[in-house]
Design a protein around this motif. Structure first.
Motif, PDB file in Angstrom:
ATOM      1  N   ASP A   1       0.531  -0.955  -0.429  1.00  0.00           N
ATOM      2  CA  ASP A   1      -0.372   0.162   0.005  1.00  0.00           C
ATOM      3  C   ASP A   1       0.825   1.241   0.183  1.00  0.00           C
ATOM      4  N   LEU A   2       1.916   0.925   0.659  1.00  0.00           N
ATOM      5  CA  LEU A   2       3.043   2.433   0.671  1.00  0.00           C
ATOM      6  C   LEU A   2       2.990   2.578  -1.165  1.00  0.00           C
ATOM      7  N   ASP A   3       3.611   1.725  -1.176  1.00  0.00           N
ATOM      8  CA  ASP A   3       3.860   1.656  -3.321  1.00  0.00           C
ATOM      9  C   ASP A   3       3.209   2.212  -3.603  1.00  0.00           C
ATOM     10  N   LEU A   4       2.012   1.996  -3.433  1.00  0.00           N
ATOM     11  CA  LEU A   4       1.023   2.208  -4.416  1.00  0.00           C
ATOM     12  C   LEU A   4      -0.065   4.044  -3.829  1.00  0.00           C
ATOM     13  N   LEU A   5       0.712   3.988  -3.033  1.00  0.00           N
ATOM     14  CA  LEU A   5       0.779   5.639  -2.408  1.00  0.00           C
ATOM     15  C   LEU A   5       1.581   6.079  -3.244  1.00  0.00           C
ATOM     16  N   LEU A   6       3.030   5.851  -2.987  1.00  0.00           N
ATOM     17  CA  LEU A   6       3.819   6.842  -3.875  1.00  0.00           C
ATOM     18  C   LEU A   6       3.463   6.674  -5.435  1.00  0.00           C
ATOM     19  N   GLU A   7       3.337   5.321  -6.205  1.00  0.00           N
ATOM     20  CA  GLU A   7       2.183   5.562  -7.671  1.00  0.00           C
ATOM     21  C   GLU A   7       1.438   6.674  -7.453  1.00  0.00           C
ATOM     22  N   LEU A   8       0.466   6.652  -6.820  1.00  0.00           N
ATOM     23  CA  LEU A   8      -1.038   7.983  -7.048  1.00  0.00           C
ATOM     24  C   LEU A   8      -0.589   8.975  -6.314  1.00  0.00           C
ATOM     25  N   ALA A   9       0.478   9.314  -5.352  1.00  0.00           N
ATOM     26  CA  ALA A   9       0.873  10.553  -4.990  1.00  0.00           C
ATOM     27  C   ALA A   9       0.923  11.542  -5.867  1.00  0.00           C
ATOM     28  N   VAL A  10       1.782  11.297  -7.219  1.00  0.00           N
ATOM     29  CA  VAL A  10       1.661  12.654  -7.990  1.00  0.00           C
ATOM     30  C   VAL A  10       0.814  12.821  -8.873  1.00  0.00           C
ATOM     31  N   GLU A  11      -0.494  12.138  -8.824  1.00  0.00           N
ATOM     32  CA  GLU A  11      -1.626  12.831  -9.786  1.00  0.00           C
ATOM     33  C   GLU A  11      -2.760  13.308  -8.623  1.00  0.00           C
ATOM     34  N   LEU A  12      -2.104  13.352  -7.361  1.00  0.00           N
ATOM     35  CA  LEU A  12      -3.337  13.762  -5.925  1.00  0.00           C
ATOM     36  C   LEU A  12      -3.031  15.365  -6.545  1.00  0.00           C
ATOM     37  N   PRO A  13      -4.409  16.072  -7.262  1.00  0.00           N
ATOM     38  CA  PRO A  13      -4.874  17.252  -8.118  1.00  0.00           C
ATOM     39  C   PRO A  13      -3.709  18.512  -6.346  1.00  0.00           C
ATOM     40  N   HIS A  14      -3.791  18.615  -5.388  1.00  0.00           N
ATOM     41  CA  HIS A  14      -3.614  19.466  -4.588  1.00  0.00           C
ATOM     42  C   HIS A  14      -2.642  18.486  -3.302  1.00  0.00           C
ATOM     43  N   ALA A  15      -1.617  19.407  -3.470  1.00  0.00           N
ATOM     44  CA  ALA A  15      -0.549  19.459  -2.986  1.00  0.00           C
ATOM     45  C   ALA A  15      -0.398  19.113  -1.331  1.00  0.00           C
ATOM     46  N   GLY A  16      -1.620  19.930  -1.120  1.00  0.00           N
ATOM     47  CA  GLY A  16      -1.158  20.010   0.426  1.00  0.00           C
ATOM     48  C   GLY A  16      -1.983  19.080   1.089  1.00  0.00           C
TER      49      GLY A  16
END
Length: 257
Positions: A212-227
């Motif tokens: 799940d940590l790897d999944l979070l790192l993969e998805l994080a770059v796609e999140l529209p809100h940096a905060g």
């Protein structure tokens, strides 16, 4: 401001108030709403609840500080218009949207009171969401959660409400509950990247899942809100004994803005 006045002269009152709301939102320290025509009975009498609600949200769109005495004083004519229009044309969702402006201006008691009036017309999900935001601003987490849960009862397939409740649970360090709420939201919107990332973050914190940590790192770059992204990463990294290389990768994502 000129566009607003021209719309007023053409009896296009909703357009006039919409333009004025945008001007106020951009420069709230100018007393735009004190223009004589704004308080004209012909103008206020022709405003629709939907038009005034749209315009009220326009004021909140610019991220300017509205919670101070100067702005509240300048917006007194606007607040009076809200009272008149809500008395004449009560529509629950529109009243809730106007209550959001009252909250932004620090008039939290008036915001909650307008939500109560909206409920007396019709119970709708949006009113509970606005009420939740006001209680959250007041720091009452119990009332905030209760309002979001009532909203979910009114709209049980609304995935964003599951995320709101999950975020509140995470703020209380109840990460198993947060992860389960995201799971329920994903049943209604399985592809939403924000929901998926939140679920991954909360599962990492609850169970220490490296996948799940790897999944979070993969998805994080796609999140529209940096905060929000940085907050999810912070939640996940609160789990002890995570691999140092993953921690370093997550920290790099937090500093890439």
């Amino acid at each position: 401001m000129a566009a607003s006045y021209l719309c007023f002269l053409d009896d296009e009152m909703d357009q006039a108030v919409g333009w004025l709301g945008s001007v106020i939102g951009y420069r709230p320290y100018v007393a735009w709403a004190s223009a004589p025509w704004f308080s004209d009975a012909r103008f206020v009498g022709a405003l629709s609840a939907a038009g005034l609600a749209d315009a009220s949200l326009n004021i909140t769109d610019y991220g300017t500080d509205l919670d101070n005495d100067a702005v509240r004083e300048h917006l007194q004519p606007w607040f009076r218009a809200i009272e008149v229009v809500c008395d004449r044309d009560p529509a629950a969702a529109d009243m809730a949207r106007m209550a959001k402006l009252l909250r932004f201006c620090g008039r939290t008691d008036e915001s909650l009171a307008l939500c109560e009036r909206a409920d007396s017309v019709e119970r709708v999900m949006l009113t509970e969401v606005i009420r939740a935001g006001t209680w959250r601003r007041l720091g009452d987490r119990q009332e905030t959660t209760a309002a979001f849960r009532r909203a979910l009862q009114l709209d049980p397939t609304n995935w964003s409400l599951y995320l709101d409740l999950a975020d509140l649970a995470a703020e209380d360090s109840d990460f198993p509950t947060a992860a389960d709420l995201v799971r329920q939201g994903l049943a209604h919107e399985p592809q939403d990247v924000t929901l998926r990332a939140a679920g991954a973050a909360y599962r990492v914190r609850a169970a220490g899942s490296i996948a799940d940590l790897d999944l979070l790192l993969e998805l994080a770059v796609e999140l529209p809100h940096a905060g929000y992204r940085n907050g999810l990463i912070e939640h996940a990294l609160g789990r002890p004994d995570l691999p140092p290389d993953r921690i370093a990768a997550a920290r790099r994502l937090q500093t890439e803005d």
